[in-house]
Enzyme design. Structure first.
Site, PDB file in Angstrom:
ATOM      1  N   LEU A 111      22.597  66.870  73.060  1.00  0.00           N
ATOM      2  CA  LEU A 111      21.274  67.059  73.777  1.00  0.00           C
ATOM      3  C   LEU A 111      20.446  66.081  72.306  1.00  0.00           C
ATOM      4  O   LEU A 111      20.350  67.324  71.928  1.00  0.00           O
ATOM      5  CB  LEU A 111      20.991  68.151  74.159  1.00  0.00           C
ATOM      6  CG  LEU A 111      21.228  68.948  75.000  1.00  0.00           C
ATOM      7  CD1 LEU A 111      21.116  70.095  75.988  1.00  0.00           C
ATOM      8  CD2 LEU A 111      21.292  67.599  76.055  1.00  0.00           C
ATOM      9  N   ASP A 112      20.569  64.627  72.259  1.00  0.00           N
ATOM     10  CA  ASP A 112      19.189  64.419  71.420  1.00  0.00           C
ATOM     11  C   ASP A 112      17.782  65.260  70.937  1.00  0.00           C
ATOM     12  O   ASP A 112      17.125  64.966  72.093  1.00  0.00           O
ATOM     13  CB  ASP A 112      18.941  63.218  71.542  1.00  0.00           C
ATOM     14  CG  ASP A 112      18.382  61.979  70.227  1.00  0.00           C
ATOM     15  OD1 ASP A 112      18.718  62.430  68.730  1.00  0.00           O
ATOM     16  OD2 ASP A 112      17.777  61.328  70.258  1.00  0.00           O
ATOM     17  N   ALA A 113      17.165  65.121  69.743  1.00  0.00           N
ATOM     18  CA  ALA A 113      16.255  65.517  69.763  1.00  0.00           C
ATOM     19  C   ALA A 113      15.236  66.585  70.315  1.00  0.00           C
ATOM     20  O   ALA A 113      14.552  66.013  71.344  1.00  0.00           O
ATOM     21  CB  ALA A 113      14.337  64.326  69.739  1.00  0.00           C
ATOM     22  N   VAL A 114      16.609  67.780  70.855  1.00  0.00           N
ATOM     23  CA  VAL A 114      15.944  68.261  72.636  1.00  0.00           C
ATOM     24  C   VAL A 114      15.392  69.201  71.756  1.00  0.00           C
ATOM     25  O   VAL A 114      13.930  69.509  72.902  1.00  0.00           O
ATOM     26  CB  VAL A 114      17.191  69.520  73.159  1.00  0.00           C
ATOM     27  CG1 VAL A 114      17.607  69.579  71.554  1.00  0.00           C
ATOM     28  CG2 VAL A 114      17.001  69.323  74.680  1.00  0.00           C
TER      29      VAL A 114
END
Length: 588
Positions: free
Chosen positions: A238-241
């Site tokens: 989960l990128d840059a969540v």
């Protein structure tokens, strides 16, 4: 235990209030479609054992781009698969292929189309083929999307669905409290049929944030997530969540709704694809990072957010340790780590496609020590990226340098110990509790790509070189090159680690009191009494064993130890050479 349906309703009620029922009905359609087309059996009940991830000492990952290695006339994803199988084989178990979708900037993290593979890399058959040999991690870039996406075209034209996918803000609005990872303007002007509008852009003007207050956006990403699972991926990053949910008047980071979205995605993957690992990417101070296990909200309950979090504090603290020649701060931090929640672990790394984060040092190093480290990295050819602060001037955000170049010397400057220091850093990372991941340019001892920075104008390009397969093979096969020496040594460490049960991510970890020049770790004991002692001299001077500290001396004298690399009885050497690594095992 609440049923899956009850759990989902609870999360959706928190996010969308009275609309939760309709959102859940539509979400169930996504799940039913997935279950009808899944290449494997999905969960049949809600028993906790169905959801338990499986990992062991054999889990070791590589991080790379789909085109990190190139060969004329061959799809880069096929080249990558062949290279990994030929050079590493079963020494690794998983591969994080950084965004392999059509993109417009940020080397993939400004996604144009989420359900396509960038044709310059290959297609979905190449991802599935790679997944037949290794566990594949895919990025779910859910905070923002490219300006070249069809969703943004919809927005400009006032058409559904993209019309309501973005966050419009009056440019006069006070956004000074918003925590930023960049120094660019938060609000970017966009010309539409309705005139100029200002859209939220946490990272860049080409990466426009998505509006998760609109349940259509959430449902889009649930569908995308399930599609990735259908293609054979086992890990979802989960990128840059941390920046996902926005609420004016707050810092807009780690908001309760953001955690609820993570919990919802965790519930979904546990239900439809047990064993899938959800990994949160949050480059923030350690306590904030740990919150993505969900423990602060339910300290005595089972974790219900990420299965795994990046150990972001490790790289800069390890860099400080080996360039400063003292392990006290690293020892204190490692000793402070809590017992890992059941079915949760860390993703340990030293380098990645991004820089070495500086924020995770907050509260651990005084500013003058941090600044001395930054100055040293400048001397070794690196750069420092900055970020905006709500209450003052810009501050350092990350160091941009290859890990091999970062190990060039100490505070006194460059020295002949670069490879030994470098290998010591990797051995420490490999021995810590969690699953290790090595960036492709760590494996190859890559130098700073200054030309790449000049071509792209981006500081992060310094650590994103694209190798030509022929050149890389030549270096790997030539005994006189650092690339050969580094790759051979790391391959050996990976082979040793994957055969040692004390390196299971679930095996306990303890830091032994020792002198500042030594890091001493104990892994285990296991059920059969087996345990491992790891010793690391973090200095460029020989370290006498009698100076290591009472706890280490007692551990060494109270048991008969064997060296892990040769399975021979360990004999006290008198001194531990500079940057020496000793992995010792015993049973009692």
């Amino acid at each position: 235990m609440p049923s899956f349906e009850q759990t989902v309703r609870h999360y959706l009620s928190h996010l969308y209030g009275p609309r939760a029922g309709e959102v859940q009905r539509r979400l169930n359609l996504h799940i039913e479609h997935f279950q009808a087309h899944a290449p494997f059996s999905s969960a049949s009940d809600d028993a906790p054992s169905k959801h338990a991830p499986s990992w062991s000492e054999k889990d070791q990952w590589v991080i790379c781009y789909g085109d990190s290695i190139l060969e004329e006339g061959v799809a880069p994803l096929a080249v990558l698969s062949d290279f990994l199988q030929a050079r590493l084989g079963d020494r690794i178990s998983g591969v994080h292929v950084l965004p392999f979708f059509p993109w417009s900037s940020d080397d993939g993290f400004s996604v144009i189309h989420y359900r396509e593979v960038n044709s310059e890399l290959g297609d979905w058959s190449h991802i599935r083929e790679l997944a037949s040999h290794y566990d594949v991690m895919a990025d779910l870039v859910l905070n923002h999307v490219s300006r070249e996406s069809l969703w943004f075209v919809d927005y400009l034209g006032g058409s559904l669905p993209g019309r309501d996918y973005f966050i419009e803000v009056d440019p006069e609005t006070d956004v000074s409290q918003v925590v930023r990872p960049r120094s660019s303007p938060l609000l970017v002007p966009v010309s539409t049929r309705r005139g100029t509008r200002y859209l939220w852009a946490t990272f860049s003007e080409d990466q426009l944030d998505l509006n998760f207050e609109n349940p259509d956006v959430l449902l889009e990403f649930v569908g995308i997530l399930l599609f990735y699972l259908q293609q054979g991926t086992r890990m979802i990053r989960l990128d840059a969540v941390a920046f996902l949910w926005k609420r004016l008047g707050t810092s807009c980071i780690h908001l309760p709704e953001t955690h609820t979205v993570v919990r919802l995605l965790r519930a979904i993957v546990d239900h439809v694809a047990p064993g899938t690992l959800l990994v949160t990417e949050t480059n923030v101070p350690h306590r904030e990072n740990m919150s993505y296990f969900g423990l602060e909200r339910i300290p005595n309950g089972p974790p219900d957010e990420a299965h795994m979090i990046y150990q972001f504090t490790l790289p800069p603290l390890l860099l400080h340790t080996l360039t400063r020649g003292e392990a006290s701060t690293l020892q204190t931090w490692l000793a402070s780590l809590p017992v890992l929640p059941t079915n949760c672990t860390y993703l340990n790394f030293t380098a990645s496609h991004d820089g070495i984060g500086v924020r995770p040092l907050e509260g651990l190093l005084p500013d003058h020590e941090r600044d001395a480290l930054l100055e040293l990295m400048h001397r070794f050819g690196g750069f420092v990226s900055m970020r905006s602060n709500p209450d003052g001037p810009d501050t350092p955000y990350e160091i941009n340098i290859t890990w091999f170049e970062a190990m060039r010397g100490t505070r006194r400057g460059p020295d002949p110990w670069q490879i030994a220091r470098f290998l010591c850093s990797q051995a420490i990372m490999l021995s810590l509790q969690g699953i290790p991941a090595l960036y492709i340019h760590t494996l190859t001892g890559t130098l700073n790509d200054v030309e790449g920075v000049e071509r792209s104008g981006r500081l992060r390009s310094i650590n994103r070189r694209r190798w030509q397969r022929s050149e890389l093979d030549l270096l790997l096969d030539s005994p006189s090159t650092p690339t050969h020496d580094v790759f051979k040594a790391l391959s050996r460490l990976l082979e040793l680690r994957r055969q040692e049960p004390c390196f299971d991510p679930s095996a306990a970890q303890r830091v032994l009191d020792s002198c500042p020049e030594l890091l001493a770790l104990e892994r285990g004991p296991l059920h059969d009494g087996r345990r491992l002692l790891a010793l690391y001299n973090v200095t460029d001077l020989p370290l006498p064993f009698e100076n290591m500290g009472e706890a280490v001396t007692q551990a060494l004298s109270n048991h008969t130890w064997q060296t892990l690399d040769a399975a021979t009885t360990w004999v006290n050497e008198g001194t531990l050479p500079p940057y020496a690594v000793r992995w010792l095992v015993t049973s009692y």
